[in-house]
Design a protein around this motif. Structure first.
Motif, PDB file in Angstrom:
ATOM      1  N   LYS A 171     -14.556   0.385   1.806  1.00 25.14           N
ATOM      2  CA  LYS A 171     -13.566   0.406   1.006  1.00 25.14           C
ATOM      3  C   LYS A 171     -13.712   1.364   0.101  1.00 25.14           C
ATOM      4  O   LYS A 171     -14.888   1.533  -0.733  1.00 25.14           O
ATOM      5  CB  LYS A 171     -13.400  -0.826   0.263  1.00 25.14           C
ATOM      6  CG  LYS A 171     -12.715  -2.026   0.779  1.00 25.14           C
ATOM      7  CD  LYS A 171     -12.384  -3.224   0.053  1.00 25.14           C
ATOM      8  CE  LYS A 171     -12.056  -4.561   0.713  1.00 25.14           C
ATOM      9  NZ  LYS A 171     -11.867  -5.533  -0.154  1.00 25.14           N
ATOM     10  N   PHE A 206      -7.067   1.550   9.857  1.00 27.74           N
ATOM     11  CA  PHE A 206      -7.339   1.817   8.536  1.00 27.74           C
ATOM     12  C   PHE A 206      -6.274   1.171   7.745  1.00 27.74           C
ATOM     13  O   PHE A 206      -5.085   0.838   8.314  1.00 27.74           O
ATOM     14  CB  PHE A 206      -6.967   3.498   8.404  1.00 27.74           C
ATOM     15  CG  PHE A 206      -7.877   4.415   8.410  1.00 27.74           C
ATOM     16  CD1 PHE A 206      -8.569   4.821   7.217  1.00 27.74           C
ATOM     17  CD2 PHE A 206      -8.835   4.520   9.441  1.00 27.74           C
ATOM     18  CE1 PHE A 206      -9.257   5.940   7.269  1.00 27.74           C
ATOM     19  CE2 PHE A 206      -9.652   5.620   9.541  1.00 27.74           C
ATOM     20  CZ  PHE A 206     -10.054   6.162   8.239  1.00 27.74           C
ATOM     21  N   LYS A 207      -6.568   0.703   6.492  1.00 29.28           N
ATOM     22  CA  LYS A 207      -5.402   0.026   5.467  1.00 29.28           C
ATOM     23  C   LYS A 207      -5.353   0.837   4.206  1.00 29.28           C
ATOM     24  O   LYS A 207      -6.230   0.774   3.489  1.00 29.28           O
ATOM     25  CB  LYS A 207      -5.907  -1.369   5.328  1.00 29.28           C
ATOM     26  CG  LYS A 207      -4.829  -2.132   4.645  1.00 29.28           C
ATOM     27  CD  LYS A 207      -4.866  -3.580   4.445  1.00 29.28           C
ATOM     28  CE  LYS A 207      -6.181  -4.025   3.975  1.00 29.28           C
ATOM     29  NZ  LYS A 207      -6.328  -5.492   3.624  1.00 29.28           N
ATOM     30  N   PRO A 208      -4.306   1.835   4.075  1.00 25.14           N
ATOM     31  CA  PRO A 208      -4.297   2.464   2.812  1.00 25.14           C
ATOM     32  C   PRO A 208      -3.856   1.465   1.857  1.00 25.14           C
ATOM     33  O   PRO A 208      -3.025   0.576   1.909  1.00 25.14           O
ATOM     34  CB  PRO A 208      -3.077   3.376   3.131  1.00 25.14           C
ATOM     35  CG  PRO A 208      -2.248   2.921   4.274  1.00 25.14           C
ATOM     36  CD  PRO A 208      -3.202   2.040   5.095  1.00 25.14           C
ATOM     37  N   TYR A 255      -8.647   3.410   0.812  1.00 21.03           N
ATOM     38  CA  TYR A 255      -8.164   2.780   2.296  1.00 21.03           C
ATOM     39  C   TYR A 255      -9.526   1.726   2.593  1.00 21.03           C
ATOM     40  O   TYR A 255     -10.479   1.936   1.900  1.00 21.03           O
ATOM     41  CB  TYR A 255      -7.959   3.444   3.221  1.00 21.03           C
ATOM     42  CG  TYR A 255      -8.993   4.767   3.384  1.00 21.03           C
ATOM     43  CD1 TYR A 255     -10.259   4.622   3.958  1.00 21.03           C
ATOM     44  CD2 TYR A 255      -8.787   5.840   3.030  1.00 21.03           C
ATOM     45  CE1 TYR A 255     -11.308   5.798   3.985  1.00 21.03           C
ATOM     46  CE2 TYR A 255      -9.777   7.199   2.910  1.00 21.03           C
ATOM     47  CZ  TYR A 255     -10.843   6.882   3.529  1.00 21.03           C
ATOM     48  OH  TYR A 255     -11.634   8.132   3.632  1.00 21.03           O
ATOM     49  N   THR A 270     -11.491   0.084   5.889  1.00 22.99           N
ATOM     50  CA  THR A 270     -11.755   0.434   7.345  1.00 22.99           C
ATOM     51  C   THR A 270     -12.415  -1.042   7.938  1.00 22.99           C
ATOM     52  O   THR A 270     -13.145  -1.859   7.364  1.00 22.99           O
ATOM     53  CB  THR A 270     -12.624   1.507   7.818  1.00 22.99           C
ATOM     54  OG1 THR A 270     -13.987   1.298   7.229  1.00 22.99           O
ATOM     55  CG2 THR A 270     -12.099   2.933   7.165  1.00 22.99           C
TER      56      THR A 270
END
Length: 197
Positions: free
Chosen positions: A56, A94-96, A144, A146
């Motif tokens: 993160k 990926f999470k923005p 983001y 991962t």
């Protein structure tokens, strides 16, 4: 034992999110009609992710000098030269995220995982929706998270870029549900561009 607990926690956390989108399969709209903003920077720095469970990374959210904007997409840029590529995982995720401050637990944008190809050199555009007043967003952070399917890679799982910004910026690294300030990387930010109207 500690590793097993961390691994299970990572799998459990990722397993809770089943809304995964493959960016290679999205019929991306043309964002060129929108205004663009990117933090002014001096140079780009490449960092390798040697963790097995993902990372993160957050930094100060730099915004254009306008009264109100509606962000329609975040583009994560990968511009540093690739020395080695990760061949353990065909894909990773990926999470923005955008937070009101480093202590906030709730993202201001929808939490969606995006599937990314291992040869992801270049850029990826993540569609988002967020109306924001830049003058009231002094403490906002962008970042983001991962995650990897195979956490047992002998080499680094992936890499990401930081930019050394011309204006003040703070970089944070996520650990144990907290964002820890990274003093050695003062005035660095993640490498991103905003599309807005």
């Amino acid at each position: 034992m500690r590793f097993i607990v961390l691994f299970l926690l990572s799998v459990f956390t990722f397993g809770q999110t089943n809304d995964t989108i493959n960016l290679n399969e999205i019929n991306l709209m043309d964002f060129s009609k929108y205004k663009q903003f990117r933090p002014k920077y001096k140079k780009i720095r490449r960092l390798t992710d040697h963790t097995t469970y993902g990372i993160k990374v957050f930094s100060t959210l730099h915004l254009p000098d306008e009264d109100e904007i509606a962000i329609v997409a975040i583009e994560i840029l990968f511009e540093s030269k690739i020395k080695k590529k990760n061949y353990c995982n065909e894909y990773y995720y990926f999470k923005p995220i955008i937070l009101e401050n480093k202590d906030s637990k709730i993202s201001l944008i929808d939490e969606k995982w995006f599937e990314v190809d291992k040869d992801y050199a270049g850029k990826y555009i993540f569609p988002v929706r967020l109306k924001i007043n830049p003058k009231q967003a002094q403490n906002f952070v962008i970042g983001y998270e991962t995650h990897y399917d195979n956490p047992f890679c002998p080499e680094g799982n992936g890499y990401f870029d930081l930019v050394e910004t011309k204006s003040a910026s703070t970089l944070f690294y996520g650990a144990n549900e907290q964002l820890l300030e990274q003093s050695p990387l003062k005035n660095h930010a993640i490498n991103y561009r905003l599309y807005y109207r």
